[in-house]
Design an enzyme around this catalytic site. Structure first.
Site, PDB file in Angstrom:
ATOM      1  N   SER A 109      45.416  59.311  84.692  1.00  0.00           N
ATOM      2  CA  SER A 109      46.488  58.315  84.535  1.00  0.00           C
ATOM      3  C   SER A 109      46.039  56.979  83.953  1.00  0.00           C
ATOM      4  CB  SER A 109      47.167  58.078  85.885  1.00  0.00           C
ATOM      5  OG  SER A 109      48.001  59.159  86.215  1.00  0.00           O
TER       6      SER A 109
ATOM      7  N   LYS B 127      47.852  55.627  80.977  1.00  0.00           N
ATOM      8  CA  LYS B 127      49.069  54.810  81.032  1.00  0.00           C
ATOM      9  C   LYS B 127      48.835  53.362  80.611  1.00  0.00           C
ATOM     10  CE  LYS B 127      51.031  57.921  84.406  1.00  0.00           C
ATOM     11  NZ  LYS B 127      50.856  58.423  85.771  1.00  0.00           N
TER      12      LYS B 127
ATOM     13  N   SER C  40      52.194  54.809  89.236  1.00  0.00           N
ATOM     14  CA  SER C  40      51.677  55.847  88.349  1.00  0.00           C
ATOM     15  C   SER C  40      52.722  56.925  88.064  1.00  0.00           C
ATOM     16  CB  SER C  40      50.407  56.480  88.929  1.00  0.00           C
ATOM     17  OG  SER C  40      49.648  57.100  87.921  1.00  0.00           O
TER      18      SER C  40
ATOM     19  N   LYS D 218      44.281  50.095  86.397  1.00  0.00           N
ATOM     20  CA  LYS D 218      44.893  51.402  86.623  1.00  0.00           C
ATOM     21  C   LYS D 218      43.915  52.405  87.231  1.00  0.00           C
ATOM     22  CE  LYS D 218      48.410  54.099  86.500  1.00  0.00           C
ATOM     23  NZ  LYS D 218      47.841  54.782  87.695  1.00  0.00           N
TER      24      LYS D 218
END
Length: 339
Positions: free
Chosen positions: A67, A70, A122, A221
């Protein structure tokens, strides 16, 4: 174009002043004890303003990144879209596997709200919604991601989706992801979103523990899949220096990131090597130049000037060139002007 003479003046005395000032305000830091956390498969620590790599381990290895994908999704949308536009959640975004904020087809959200869901929770459903809003399809959005990544110097990455779920041909490197993240953190909106601990309008808490457990943390993140392992991109700021830390496939991603950041903050200081306000011998640059250097590097800074045989008399007139070296590596070159 004015041709410069061969004559070169080496301003060692200026370098000496820099070294003295740096030593005065930034005393030596004793070496840290050996790392206690398990090293990651790939790591990179980068100083944001200069893009200097302060630490790298397998930083060019192509790996899945879960993730942390992202980060690029978010900054691409921030750069290109109206964040206050309200959009209807498409059916394709409902029920996307993996982490989710449980969007329902037909629900109304602003682009900004979806970005908070993307980066704090997320939400893979948020990622698909944003991709479709931006490009009309996930495939076209992935193409836009690849163009953006390449423009930022991420030359060894390939993006196939906006969320980071396993996909053949979806990978990055620790260095590439650090470059993408550095660009994103220079955007005020992105920084505001990823540093948010709790988004009250939707009741979303940030999953990133670095925000509450690491001094100076700016967020960024987390990511995890079985294939990618635990991944984390962290941003942190201390004493005016902003660092980006990337760990990919890291068994102890929070602990290892904290160690790497502590080590870099302890070893490097963001030092002003030239000033637009403080000239020398009647000349100055148009902008300041800062660079992260260690104590051991301070006496290796070398500044050279190439001046015109007859410098202009008027204020602001072009007078030559300044070059700043770390040993034999050119760090910075800028024109000099009369002051």
């Amino acid at each position: 174009m004015i041709k410069l003479p061969k004559r070169t003046r080496t301003k060692l005395w200026l370098a000496g002043i820099i070294v003295f000032a740096a030593a005065l305000f930034f005393p030596s830091v004793p070496p840290k004890t050996a790392s206690a956390a398990t090293p990651s498969r790939a790591e990179c620590v980068l100083e944001l303003s200069s893009r200097r790599i302060l630490h790298g381990s397998n930083a060019e290895e192509r790996l899945p990144m879960a993730s942390t994908t992202k980060i690029l999704t978010a900054i691409l949308v921030i750069d290109d879209c109206d964040l206050d536009e309200s959009i209807s959640i498409p059916g394709q975004a409902e029920g996307v596997e993996g982490s989710s904020v449980y969007l329902k087809a037909g629900d109304k959200y602003t682009v900004r709200e979806l970005l908070y869901g993307l980066m704090l929770r997320s939400g893979n459903d948020c990622a698909v919604s944003l991709a479709l809003h931006h490009s009309g399809s996930v495939e076209k959005f992935a193409q836009a991601m690849n163009r953006k990544a390449l423009s930022l110097g991420a030359e060894h990455s390939r993006f196939a989706n906006p969320h980071g779920l396993p996909h053949e041909g979806h990978y990055t490197t620790a260095r590439d992801l650090a470059l993408i993240s550095a660009y994103a953190l220079q955007n005020d909106t992105f920084r505001e979103i990823v540093s948010c601990k709790y988004y009250a309008p939707r009741g979303w808490a940030n999953k990133n523990k670095m925000l509450t457990e690491y001094e100076g943390a700016l967020g960024v993140k987390t990511g995890f899949t079985l294939r990618a392992g635990r991944c984390l991109v962290s941003g942190a700021q201390r004493d005016g220096m902003t660092l980006v830390c990337v760990v990919l496939n890291s068994p102890q991603m929070f602990e290892r990131s904290a160690e790497l950041l502590d080590s870099a903050f302890g070893a490097y200081r963001l030092t002003r090597l030239c000033s637009s306000q403080e000239g020398f011998e009647g000349f100055a640059c148009r902008s300041d130049f800062y660079y992260p250097i260690t104590d051991a590097e301070r006496d290796k800074i070398r500044i050279e000037t190439e001046l015109l045989p007859e410098p202009p008399q008027e204020i602001g007139g072009y007078a030559g060139i300044m070059k700043i070296y770390l040993e034999n590596h050119l760090l910075f070159s800028q024109n000099l002007y009369m002051i």
